[in-house]
Design an enzyme around this catalytic site. Structure first.
Site, PDB file in Angstrom:
ATOM      1  N   ASP A  15       0.721  -1.079  -0.074  1.00 32.15           N
ATOM      2  CA  ASP A  15      -0.020   0.251  -0.107  1.00 32.15           C
ATOM      3  C   ASP A  15       0.911   1.138   0.101  1.00 32.15           C
ATOM      4  OD1 ASP A  15      -2.394   1.852   0.252  1.00 32.15           O
ATOM      5  OD2 ASP A  15      -1.948   1.920   2.559  1.00 32.15           O
ATOM      6  N   SER A  16       0.315   2.417  -0.062  1.00 38.04           N
ATOM      7  CA  SER A  16       0.948   3.643  -0.313  1.00 38.04           C
ATOM      8  C   SER A  16       1.542   3.801   1.186  1.00 38.04           C
ATOM      9  CB  SER A  16       0.268   4.791  -0.675  1.00 38.04           C
ATOM     10  OG  SER A  16      -0.910   4.964   0.141  1.00 38.04           O
ATOM     11  N   TYR A  47      -1.026   8.527  -2.564  1.00 38.56           N
ATOM     12  CA  TYR A  47      -1.082   8.200  -3.875  1.00 38.56           C
ATOM     13  C   TYR A  47      -2.165   8.940  -4.412  1.00 38.56           C
ATOM     14  CZ  TYR A  47       2.511   4.390  -3.765  1.00 38.56           C
ATOM     15  OH  TYR A  47       3.610   3.622  -3.723  1.00 38.56           O
ATOM     16  N   GLY A  48      -3.218   9.089  -3.752  1.00 38.35           N
ATOM     17  CA  GLY A  48      -4.535   9.412  -3.893  1.00 38.35           C
ATOM     18  C   GLY A  48      -4.755  10.934  -4.969  1.00 38.35           C
ATOM     19  N   ASN A  79      -6.469   0.743  -3.052  1.00 35.23           N
ATOM     20  CA  ASN A  79      -7.704   0.941  -3.984  1.00 35.23           C
ATOM     21  C   ASN A  79      -7.263   1.743  -5.258  1.00 35.23           C
ATOM     22  OD1 ASN A  79     -10.307  -0.109  -2.876  1.00 35.23           O
ATOM     23  ND2 ASN A  79      -9.214   0.329  -1.304  1.00 35.23           N
ATOM     24  N   THR A  80      -6.173   2.772  -4.863  1.00 34.34           N
ATOM     25  CA  THR A  80      -5.715   3.764  -5.852  1.00 34.34           C
ATOM     26  C   THR A  80      -5.064   2.990  -6.850  1.00 34.34           C
ATOM     27  OG1 THR A  80      -5.806   5.469  -4.311  1.00 34.34           O
ATOM     28  CG2 THR A  80      -4.732   6.062  -6.208  1.00 34.34           C
ATOM     29  N   GLU A 158      -3.242   8.396   8.759  1.00 28.68           N
ATOM     30  CA  GLU A 158      -1.768   8.356   9.183  1.00 28.68           C
ATOM     31  C   GLU A 158      -1.347   9.025  10.448  1.00 28.68           C
ATOM     32  OE1 GLU A 158       0.836   7.300   7.107  1.00 28.68           O
ATOM     33  OE2 GLU A 158      -0.570   6.214   5.649  1.00 28.68           O
ATOM     34  N   CYS A 190     -10.990   2.719   0.096  1.00 26.17           N
ATOM     35  CA  CYS A 190      -9.526   3.408   0.475  1.00 26.17           C
ATOM     36  C   CYS A 190      -9.232   2.359   1.607  1.00 26.17           C
ATOM     37  CB  CYS A 190      -9.382   4.664   0.698  1.00 26.17           C
ATOM     38  SG  CYS A 190      -7.809   5.314   1.135  1.00 26.17           S
ATOM     39  N   THR A 191      -7.835   1.554   1.495  1.00 29.33           N
ATOM     40  CA  THR A 191      -7.713   0.800   2.666  1.00 29.33           C
ATOM     41  C   THR A 191      -7.325   1.575   3.907  1.00 29.33           C
ATOM     42  OG1 THR A 191      -5.501   0.795   1.764  1.00 29.33           O
ATOM     43  CG2 THR A 191      -7.012  -1.280   1.071  1.00 29.33           C
ATOM     44  N   HIS A 192      -7.139   2.816   3.632  1.00 29.76           N
ATOM     45  CA  HIS A 192      -6.918   3.741   4.977  1.00 29.76           C
ATOM     46  C   HIS A 192      -8.139   3.803   5.943  1.00 29.76           C
ATOM     47  CE1 HIS A 192      -3.267   4.811   3.374  1.00 29.76           C
ATOM     48  NE2 HIS A 192      -2.769   5.628   4.584  1.00 29.76           N
TER      49      HIS A 192
HETATM   50  N1  DGL Z   1      -4.746   3.176   1.087  1.00 27.29           N
HETATM   51  C1  DGL Z   1      -4.861   3.882  -0.486  1.00 27.29           C
HETATM   52  C2  DGL Z   1      -6.091   3.600  -0.997  1.00 27.29           C
HETATM   53  O1  DGL Z   1      -6.457   2.348  -0.775  1.00 27.29           O
HETATM   54  C3  DGL Z   1      -4.345   5.188  -0.765  1.00 27.29           C
HETATM   55  C4  DGL Z   1      -4.178   6.221   0.177  1.00 27.29           C
HETATM   56  C5  DGL Z   1      -3.371   7.377  -0.539  1.00 27.29           C
HETATM   57  O2  DGL Z   1      -2.254   6.923  -0.603  1.00 27.29           O
HETATM   58  O3  DGL Z   1      -4.014   8.321  -0.885  1.00 27.29           O
HETATM   59  O4  DGL Z   1      -6.493   3.989  -2.041  1.00 27.29           O
END
Ligand code: DGL
Length: 271
Positions: A15-16, A47-48, A79-80, A158, A190-192
């Protein structure tokens, strides 16, 4: 040079940042015998808000970091990346199986909705890609999908602001338009976001079912390993091998907070 993986090889997850820990946690619960490798690209999170070109480049780098450890499968716990660069991961990891969180979450939401009105929250890149609406409507074209980007959720997760008043206010703001559409199912795209699940759930109310794509992808991984005879036969659970591209100490703190477990060593790797 990649060796042929065996059932005892690890499963690579990336993941990011810390978001993919939600997938790691679900995997540990469902598949305690598996050896898990985790890479969080903490030097380049988030990453988003980035462009597709950049996200695709990062996806290739992240996959290569996991490949150094000869995994038997790669799980894209972002997810991104799943929305914009799954093909890059597949090509880089070929012939290894690759699972993305997005399809697993979309399919589960289709199973769960009763009124056929699904809300999706994710990063800007995921929402703009329309990948969830596409995957949901591929499974059932009669479902209406309402999406909204929640960019502030990533830094809140985060920073470990899991039960903070600011998180609550931001959640109310983000979810209001989706709730006005009378959704009965909300995909945490989004996994966050599962890190903030308690606040999101409370804001959405009891009439809305929450879909955590982390759990859905873990179930997919388990059935894929089962059907290919690649489940590990270890009897004792092993600690995951954790890698990050920056700030291992901060990652350790968040790991402890979120996983509620003692933290294995965190390796710093260069991207
Ligand atoms: N956890 C990430 C996702 O599922 C991305 C969060 C990010 O880096 O913006 O999209």
């Amino acid at each position: 040079m990649q060796r042929t993986p065996t059932s005892q090889s690890p499963i690579g997850i990336f993941d990011s940042g810390v978001g993919g820990l939600t997938v790691l946690k679900a995997m540990q619960k469902l598949l305690p015998s598996e050896k898990l490798l985790y890479f969080g690209d903490t030097a380049r999170v988030p990453y988003g808000p980035k462009s597709q070109v950049t996200i695709r480049r990062y996806a290739e780098d992240d996959t290569r970091i996991l490949l150094r450890h000869q995994p038997k499968m790669i799980i894209v716990a972002c997810n991104t990346v799943s929305a914009l660069a799954l093909d890059v991961v597949e090509k880089t990891a070929d012939p290894l199986p690759v699972l993305g969180v997005l399809e697993a979450g979309a399919d589960l939401a289709v199973e769960v909705t009763r009124n056929r009105r699904i809300g999706v929250i994710g990063t800007q890149a995921t929402v703009c890609s329309n990948a969830y609406a596409y995957a949901i409507n591929k499974a059932n074209p009669d479902i209406e999908v309402f999406s909204t980007a929640c960019p502030l959720f990533v830094p809140l997760a985060e920073e470990g602001m899991l039960n903070h008043e600011a998180t609550r206010l931001i959640a109310q703001q983000y979810l209001a338009p989706l709730l006005a559409e009378r959704i009965d199912t909300l995909v945490l795209g989004c996994t966050h976001y599962p890190i903030l699940r308690a606040v999101i759930e409370e804001t959405a109310g009891s009439g809305v079912q929450i879909i955590d794509s982390a759990e859905a992808v873990a179930q997919r991984a388990a059935s894929m390993l089962g059907s290919t005879g690649m489940e590990a036969s270890r009897t004792e659970a092993t600690l995951p091998h954790l890698m990050v591209s920056d700030l291992p100490q901060k990652f350790s703190t968040l790991y402890h907070l979120f996983m509620n477990a003692s933290v294995p060593d965190v390796e710093l790797v260069e991207v």
